[in-house]
Write an enzyme that holds these catalytic residues in place. Structure first.
Site, mmCIF file in Angstrom:
data_model
loop_
_atom_site.group_PDB
_atom_site.id
_atom_site.type_symbol
_atom_site.label_atom_id
_atom_site.label_comp_id
_atom_site.label_asym_id
_atom_site.label_seq_id
_atom_site.Cartn_x
_atom_site.Cartn_y
_atom_site.Cartn_z
ATOM 1 N N SER A 125 0.608 -6.573 3.712
ATOM 2 C CA SER A 125 0.418 -5.433 2.826
ATOM 3 C C SER A 125 1.515 -5.379 1.774
ATOM 4 O O SER A 125 2.653 -5.795 2.030
ATOM 5 C CB SER A 125 0.462 -4.160 3.674
ATOM 6 O OG SER A 125 0.639 -3.038 2.864
ATOM 7 N N TYR A 150 4.334 1.577 10.645
ATOM 8 C CA TYR A 150 3.213 0.714 10.246
ATOM 9 C C TYR A 150 3.707 -0.396 9.319
ATOM 10 O O TYR A 150 3.448 -1.583 9.543
ATOM 11 C CB TYR A 150 2.114 1.539 9.547
ATOM 12 C CG TYR A 150 1.202 0.666 8.724
ATOM 13 C CD1 TYR A 150 0.240 -0.128 9.339
ATOM 14 C CD2 TYR A 150 1.338 0.580 7.329
ATOM 15 C CE1 TYR A 150 -0.559 -0.985 8.590
ATOM 16 C CE2 TYR A 150 0.546 -0.263 6.583
ATOM 17 C CZ TYR A 150 -0.403 -1.048 7.213
ATOM 18 O OH TYR A 150 -1.175 -1.891 6.473
ATOM 19 N N LYS A 154 4.132 -4.830 9.639
ATOM 20 C CA LYS A 154 3.702 -5.905 8.727
ATOM 21 C C LYS A 154 4.886 -6.810 8.377
ATOM 22 O O LYS A 154 4.744 -8.029 8.323
ATOM 23 C CB LYS A 154 3.082 -5.313 7.462
ATOM 24 C CG LYS A 154 1.775 -4.574 7.709
ATOM 25 C CD LYS A 154 0.711 -5.504 8.290
ATOM 26 C CE LYS A 154 -0.555 -4.786 8.719
ATOM 27 N NZ LYS A 154 -1.492 -5.636 9.487
ATOM 28 N N ASP A 294 5.703 8.304 -0.101
ATOM 29 C CA ASP A 294 4.889 7.646 -1.126
ATOM 30 C C ASP A 294 5.772 6.885 -2.121
ATOM 31 O O ASP A 294 6.800 7.392 -2.567
ATOM 32 C CB ASP A 294 4.049 8.676 -1.905
ATOM 33 C CG ASP A 294 2.606 8.697 -1.461
ATOM 34 O OD1 ASP A 294 2.178 7.739 -0.791
ATOM 35 O OD2 ASP A 294 1.891 9.669 -1.793
#
Ligand code: UDP
Length: 335
Positions: A125, A150, A154, A294
């Site tokens: 990702s 999360y 990755k 974000d």
């Protein structure tokens, strides 16, 4: 015909990839534990491709069950999608994410090593870049500290794969997949309240959600909302076919990584406006506070995928917003 084991093959990206694999003459073997999808997706893949698919309801953490698949089939390569993907949930339940995403990967790699199989395409990702110093990001841009468990799974996943010298591995760093298959038979199936922008938009448009909240409008971007690189899920699916072909033609590759995005950045309001215009809908939305974690803006430099994988994105943003809405309408009808 080459046989490809697709873990998580009934999920959003997995199902579209299975269709593209069949279109390209591969024989997919689907493994999925159905934790975040429905068995119905299998029938729909078969409807699109006019082909029966081999499916096993197996958890990739279950080594005995996973090994048995390798005894029944001669597997050429693996595409490993099976993983949890909700950023917020990973903050609440980090161990669930490490257990499944890292545990599942290790189990799969152990089985591959035992069976002497080395080809693997891994779902990574753009989250590995964190908040980049500048965009577009290329594959040499620094890996920043992950903002969620999360994202960390990755990063760790890529590190594990790099360390496994017996592999011939391509990791694809996905940007933001949206949209659905043109038949509207498969698409994203979020369980509960969607976390991602496009399913939230389509569910609001159809009346399941009251209104969309745009998370922040005072970012340093043209309209103040965050910028992402949205990519049609079918283009992303095709990148996996190209990655397999790369692996086939580079048998001594140990580990390589490619950005899969369109190379264009759009703001949240660009997406809202495009969705409204192309689908002739007025969307109810309000501006809300920023969402924790974000990234302000990120989009891909995809030149490595273009030159080395011979991959390119063929769908426009118009295709993305139209197919997403067509899928939502089809879902509603099938209820
Ligand atoms: N977003 C939003 N409202 C929502 C969901 C997402 O404004 O209900 C924004 C989010 O802040 C980000 C963009 O849409 O700027 C894409 O978010 P998404 O969760 O789809 O993907 P991410 O880039 O976080 O992986």
């Amino acid at each position: 015909m080459k046989t490809i084991l697709v873990t998580g093959g009934l999920g959003y990206i997995g199902s579209h990839t299975v269709v593209e694999l069949i279109n390209s003459g591969y024989e997919p073997i689907i493994v999925d534990n159905l934790s975040n999808t429905s068995i119905d997706v299998l029938n729909r893949i078969e409807q699109i491709s006019h082909k029966k698919c081999v499916f096993y309801q197996i958890d990739v953490c279950d080594k005995v069950a996973l090994s048995s698949v390798f005894e029944k089939h001669i597997i050429d390569s693996i595409i490993h999608f099976a993983a949890f993907k909700a950023v917020g949930e990973s903050v609440e339940q980090p161990l669930k994410y490490y257990q499944n995403n890292i545990g599942g990967l290790i189990t799969l790699l152990e089985v591959m090593q035992e069976k002497g199989i080395k080809n693997i395409v891994f779902s990574s990702s753009c989250t590995v870049y964190g908040e980049p110093d500048s965009s577009p990001v290329n594959e040499l841009s620094p890996i920043k500290k992950a903002s969620s468990p999360y994202g960390n799974t990755k990063q760790i996943g890529e590190e594990i794969l790099t360390d496994c010298g017996f592999l011939n591995c391509v990791a694809l760093r996905y940007f933001n997949p949206i949209g659905a298959h043109s038949t509207a038979l498969i698409g994203e199936l979020p369980l509960g309240v969607p976390n991602n922008l496009m399913p939230y938009i389509t569910q609001t448009a159809i009346g399941i959600r009251e209104q969309l909240t745009v998370f922040g409008n005072d970012y340093n971007t043209p309209d103040g909302t965050c910028i992402r690189d949205y990519i049609h899920v079918v283009d992303l699916a095709n990148a996996h076919v190209k990655a397999l072909k790369f692996i086939e033609t580079h048998p001594d590759n140990l580990f390589d990584v490619f950005n899969i995005g369109t190379g264009e950045g759009y703001t949240v309001l660009d997406i809202v406006n495009m969705f409204e215009k192309e689908n002739n809908i007025t969307l109810k939305y309000k501006i809300g506070p920023k969402r924790a974690g974000d990234v302000e803006k990120v989009w891909a430099d995809n030149s490595k995928a273009k030159t080395q994988l011979q991959w390119q994105a063929n769908h426009t943003l118009v295709d993305m917003v139209k197919s997403a809405w067509k899928w939502q309408l089809a879902l509603q009808e099938s209820k």
